[in-house]
Design a protein around this motif. Structure first.
Motif, PDB file in Angstrom:
ATOM      1  N   ALA A 167       0.872  -1.180   0.000  1.00 58.36           N
ATOM      2  CA  ALA A 167       0.000   0.000   0.000  1.00 58.36           C
ATOM      3  C   ALA A 167       0.904   1.223   0.000  1.00 58.36           C
ATOM      4  CB  ALA A 167      -0.942  -0.028   1.197  1.00 58.36           C
ATOM      5  N   HIS A 168       1.106   1.865   1.165  1.00 61.29           N
ATOM      6  CA  HIS A 168       2.070   2.965   1.269  1.00 61.29           C
ATOM      7  C   HIS A 168       3.489   2.451   0.984  1.00 61.29           C
ATOM      8  CE1 HIS A 168       4.058   6.518   2.950  1.00 61.29           C
ATOM      9  NE2 HIS A 168       4.769   5.713   3.716  1.00 61.29           N
ATOM     10  N   SER A 169       3.753   1.232   1.389  1.00 64.78           N
ATOM     11  CA  SER A 169       5.004   0.535   1.067  1.00 64.78           C
ATOM     12  C   SER A 169       4.688  -0.953   0.980  1.00 64.78           C
ATOM     13  CB  SER A 169       6.065   0.797   2.148  1.00 64.78           C
ATOM     14  OG  SER A 169       5.734   0.109   3.349  1.00 64.78           O
ATOM     15  N   LYS A 170       5.676  -1.754   0.624  1.00 66.25           N
ATOM     16  CA  LYS A 170       5.444  -3.204   0.564  1.00 66.25           C
ATOM     17  C   LYS A 170       5.278  -3.803   1.949  1.00 66.25           C
ATOM     18  CE  LYS A 170       8.893  -4.841  -1.737  1.00 66.25           C
ATOM     19  NZ  LYS A 170       9.782  -5.809  -2.415  1.00 66.25           N
ATOM     20  N   GLY A 171       5.948  -3.227   2.929  1.00 61.34           N
ATOM     21  CA  GLY A 171       5.999  -3.847   4.248  1.00 61.34           C
ATOM     22  C   GLY A 171       5.161  -3.169   5.314  1.00 61.34           C
ATOM     23  N   ASP A 172       4.088  -2.477   4.932  1.00 61.06           N
ATOM     24  CA  ASP A 172       3.248  -1.795   5.920  1.00 61.06           C
ATOM     25  C   ASP A 172       2.741  -2.753   6.979  1.00 61.06           C
ATOM     26  OD1 ASP A 172       3.295   0.822   4.794  1.00 61.06           O
ATOM     27  OD2 ASP A 172       1.874   0.177   3.271  1.00 61.06           O
ATOM     28  N   GLN A 173       2.686  -2.254   8.213  1.00 59.53           N
ATOM     29  CA  GLN A 173       2.208  -3.047   9.333  1.00 59.53           C
ATOM     30  C   GLN A 173       1.264  -2.208  10.187  1.00 59.53           C
ATOM     31  OE1 GLN A 173       4.665  -5.600  12.394  1.00 59.53           O
ATOM     32  NE2 GLN A 173       4.686  -3.490  13.101  1.00 59.53           N
ATOM     33  N   VAL A 174       0.174  -2.812  10.613  1.00 59.40           N
ATOM     34  CA  VAL A 174      -0.766  -2.177  11.533  1.00 59.40           C
ATOM     35  C   VAL A 174      -0.648  -2.872  12.882  1.00 59.40           C
ATOM     36  CG1 VAL A 174      -3.212  -1.837  12.055  1.00 59.40           C
ATOM     37  CG2 VAL A 174      -2.348  -1.379   9.766  1.00 59.40           C
ATOM     38  N   VAL A 175      -0.625  -2.082  13.945  1.00 55.77           N
ATOM     39  CA  VAL A 175      -0.522  -2.599  15.306  1.00 55.77           C
ATOM     40  C   VAL A 175      -1.814  -2.265  16.040  1.00 55.77           C
ATOM     41  CG1 VAL A 175       0.764  -2.501  17.483  1.00 55.77           C
ATOM     42  CG2 VAL A 175       1.980  -2.265  15.290  1.00 55.77           C
ATOM     43  N   THR A 176      -2.512  -3.277  16.544  1.00 57.31           N
ATOM     44  CA  THR A 176      -3.760  -3.027  17.257  1.00 57.31           C
ATOM     45  C   THR A 176      -3.687  -3.592  18.668  1.00 57.31           C
ATOM     46  OG1 THR A 176      -4.760  -5.051  16.369  1.00 57.31           O
ATOM     47  CG2 THR A 176      -5.162  -3.007  15.160  1.00 57.31           C
ATOM     48  N   VAL A 177      -4.353  -2.880  19.573  1.00 56.88           N
ATOM     49  CA  VAL A 177      -4.444  -3.284  20.978  1.00 56.88           C
ATOM     50  C   VAL A 177      -5.925  -3.507  21.263  1.00 56.88           C
ATOM     51  CG1 VAL A 177      -3.771  -2.716  23.336  1.00 56.88           C
ATOM     52  CG2 VAL A 177      -2.493  -1.745  21.405  1.00 56.88           C
ATOM     53  N   VAL A 212      -7.381   0.446  20.333  1.00 60.97           N
ATOM     54  CA  VAL A 212      -6.438   1.392  19.742  1.00 60.97           C
ATOM     55  C   VAL A 212      -5.734   0.751  18.552  1.00 60.97           C
ATOM     56  CG1 VAL A 212      -4.360   2.779  20.134  1.00 60.97           C
ATOM     57  CG2 VAL A 212      -6.093   2.602  21.933  1.00 60.97           C
ATOM     58  N   MET A 213      -5.607   1.515  17.469  1.00 65.49           N
ATOM     59  CA  MET A 213      -4.936   1.055  16.255  1.00 65.49           C
ATOM     60  C   MET A 213      -3.837   2.043  15.862  1.00 65.49           C
ATOM     61  SD  MET A 213      -6.532   0.580  12.389  1.00 65.49           S
ATOM     62  CE  MET A 213      -7.506  -0.877  12.775  1.00 65.49           C
ATOM     63  N   PHE A 214      -2.622   1.521  15.663  1.00 69.40           N
ATOM     64  CA  PHE A 214      -1.505   2.304  15.128  1.00 69.40           C
ATOM     65  C   PHE A 214      -1.378   1.966  13.642  1.00 69.40           C
ATOM     66  CE2 PHE A 214      -0.669   1.968  19.614  1.00 69.40           C
ATOM     67  CZ  PHE A 214      -0.013   3.135  19.974  1.00 69.40           C
ATOM     68  N   ARG A 244     -10.232   0.223   3.385  1.00 69.09           N
ATOM     69  CA  ARG A 244     -11.585  -0.314   3.540  1.00 69.09           C
ATOM     70  C   ARG A 244     -11.615  -1.350   4.664  1.00 69.09           C
ATOM     71  NH1 ARG A 244     -12.908  -0.728  -2.905  1.00 69.09           N
ATOM     72  NH2 ARG A 244     -14.256   1.103  -3.059  1.00 69.09           N
ATOM     73  N   ARG A 245     -10.615  -2.215   4.696  1.00 67.26           N
ATOM     74  CA  ARG A 245     -10.557  -3.247   5.732  1.00 67.26           C
ATOM     75  C   ARG A 245     -10.348  -2.627   7.113  1.00 67.26           C
ATOM     76  NH1 ARG A 245      -6.784  -5.840   2.225  1.00 67.26           N
ATOM     77  NH2 ARG A 245      -5.166  -5.667   3.833  1.00 67.26           N
ATOM     78  N   LEU A 246      -9.450  -1.660   7.195  1.00 65.39           N
ATOM     79  CA  LEU A 246      -9.158  -1.045   8.493  1.00 65.39           C
ATOM     80  C   LEU A 246     -10.363  -0.264   9.011  1.00 65.39           C
ATOM     81  CD1 LEU A 246      -5.498   0.242   8.026  1.00 65.39           C
ATOM     82  CD2 LEU A 246      -6.292  -1.952   8.935  1.00 65.39           C
ATOM     83  N   ALA A 247     -11.027   0.465   8.124  1.00 66.76           N
ATOM     84  CA  ALA A 247     -12.207   1.225   8.542  1.00 66.76           C
ATOM     85  C   ALA A 247     -13.297   0.298   9.060  1.00 66.76           C
ATOM     86  CB  ALA A 247     -12.726   2.071   7.388  1.00 66.76           C
ATOM     87  N   ALA A 248     -13.409  -0.893   8.472  1.00 66.11           N
ATOM     88  CA  ALA A 248     -14.429  -1.848   8.896  1.00 66.11           C
ATOM     89  C   ALA A 248     -14.163  -2.380  10.298  1.00 66.11           C
ATOM     90  CB  ALA A 248     -14.503  -3.002   7.908  1.00 66.11           C
ATOM     91  N   PRO A 288     -12.425   6.519  14.487  1.00 67.24           N
ATOM     92  CA  PRO A 288     -12.493   5.718  13.259  1.00 67.24           C
ATOM     93  C   PRO A 288     -12.761   6.551  12.010  1.00 67.24           C
ATOM     94  CG  PRO A 288     -14.424   5.350  14.644  1.00 67.24           C
ATOM     95  CD  PRO A 288     -13.448   6.107  15.474  1.00 67.24           C
ATOM     96  N   GLN A 289     -13.330   7.752  12.176  1.00 62.72           N
ATOM     97  CA  GLN A 289     -13.588   8.602  11.011  1.00 62.72           C
ATOM     98  C   GLN A 289     -12.300   8.949  10.271  1.00 62.72           C
ATOM     99  OE1 GLN A 289     -16.618   9.399   9.802  1.00 62.72           O
ATOM    100  NE2 GLN A 289     -15.537  10.292   8.049  1.00 62.72           N
TER     101      GLN A 289
END
Length: 297
Positions: free
Chosen positions: A163-173, A178-180, A213-217, A233-234
């Protein structure tokens, strides 16, 4: 990229803010090339998210995290390989376990040296922070997902795909909601497209839309973007909708056989009219270039 002439890109730990029990964010205060940094604690371990740009920033982050941890085991992760997010990892060697996804590790190894030189060329404030940088390999690498048990708190690390890069990572608690997001989402600015042909063309506007789309969901309670103010979330929906409109406005003009220069000029005007308060207008052109290239795919 244009020369950086703004305030010194320094992480200020005295501005730390607690979002939930044992979950602290060091905000970027709107300073370019300073990321939002996370400190997430459990009963026996603490995870640091992002290093800041260069060893001096990373040393400040490590000291803050170690003080917060109070003897608990430390982990480090970064949302992607770009310098302000990951180019301080060397400071954590021997102090924390460095954990990232496979695609990000490959980005760091193959593109890291080139990005180091590119960022050094942005001006003295950035070059100064990058003095002494050594790119280090992670201690642990996962493929697409990793659940990190901090003790009474699970943190989910997820590779999103290109997406922004090949190795993007999302961190959620999950327990805190909370989502980083790293630079998949920014607050108050146009999406950052690292579109630098022929050297780096891994950013994908079309895949980025699907990721958003997936993250917003997932509808998190709080979103910590790569840069800018923490939001709800907005924030994710706003980025998704911007990317959709950028693609629509670009592709409808691409279909008419306009020159890319004209497309950039017209789309830029439309986006600024829709988001007059957003910063980072230089990234609109990069986004248009990326989406023009993807139009033929």
């Amino acid at each position: 990229m244009t020369e950086y002439t703004l305030p010194e890109p320094v992480v200020r730990t005295d501005h730390a803010r607690e979002l939930a029990r044992d979950l602290v964010v060091i905000p970027n205060r709107g300073v370019q090339l300073v990321p939002n940094v996370g400190i997430i604690g459990g009963t026996h371990s603490v995870l640091v998210v992002e290093t800041g740009v260069g060893p001096r920033n990373a040393a400040a982050v490590l000291k803050f995290a170690a003080d917060h941890a109070g003897g608990r085991k430390l982990y480090l992760t970064t949302t992607h390989f770009h310098p302000e997010h990951a180019f301080g990892a060397q400071v954590f060697t021997g102090e924390a376990t460095f954990l990232i996804n496979k695609a990000q590790a490959e980005d760091l190894a193959t593109k890291g040296p080139g990005y180091l030189e590119m960022f050094r060329g942005l001006g003295e404030p950035v070059a100064r922070q990058l003095e002494g940088v050594e790119l280090v390999a992670p201690d642990l690498v996962y493929d697409t997902s990793y659940d990190l048990d901090l003790g009474g708190r699970l943190v989910r690390l997820r590779a999103t795909g290109r997406a922004h890069s090949k190795g993007d990572q999302v961190v959620t608690v999950p327990d805190a909601g909370v989502m980083f997001t790293g630079d998949l989402a920014e607050a108050g600015q146009f999406a950052i497209f690292p579109w630098f042909p022929p050297h780096d063309t891994d950013v994908s506007g079309t895949r980025w839309i699907e990721v958003m789309r997936r993250l917003a969901a997932e509808d998190p309670r709080l979103v910590v973007p790569g840069h800018g103010d923490i939001g709800g979330p907005q924030l994710l929906a706003d980025v998704r909708d911007y990317l959709l409109s950028l693609r629509e406005e670009t592709w409808v003009r691409r279909d008419s056989a306009m020159s890319e220069e004209t497309i950039v000029e017209e789309v830029r005007a439309v986006m600024i009219e829709r988001h007059p308060q957003w910063a980072g207008r230089e990234w609109i052109e990069k986004g248009v270039g990326c989406l023009c290239a993807e139009h033929a795919v």
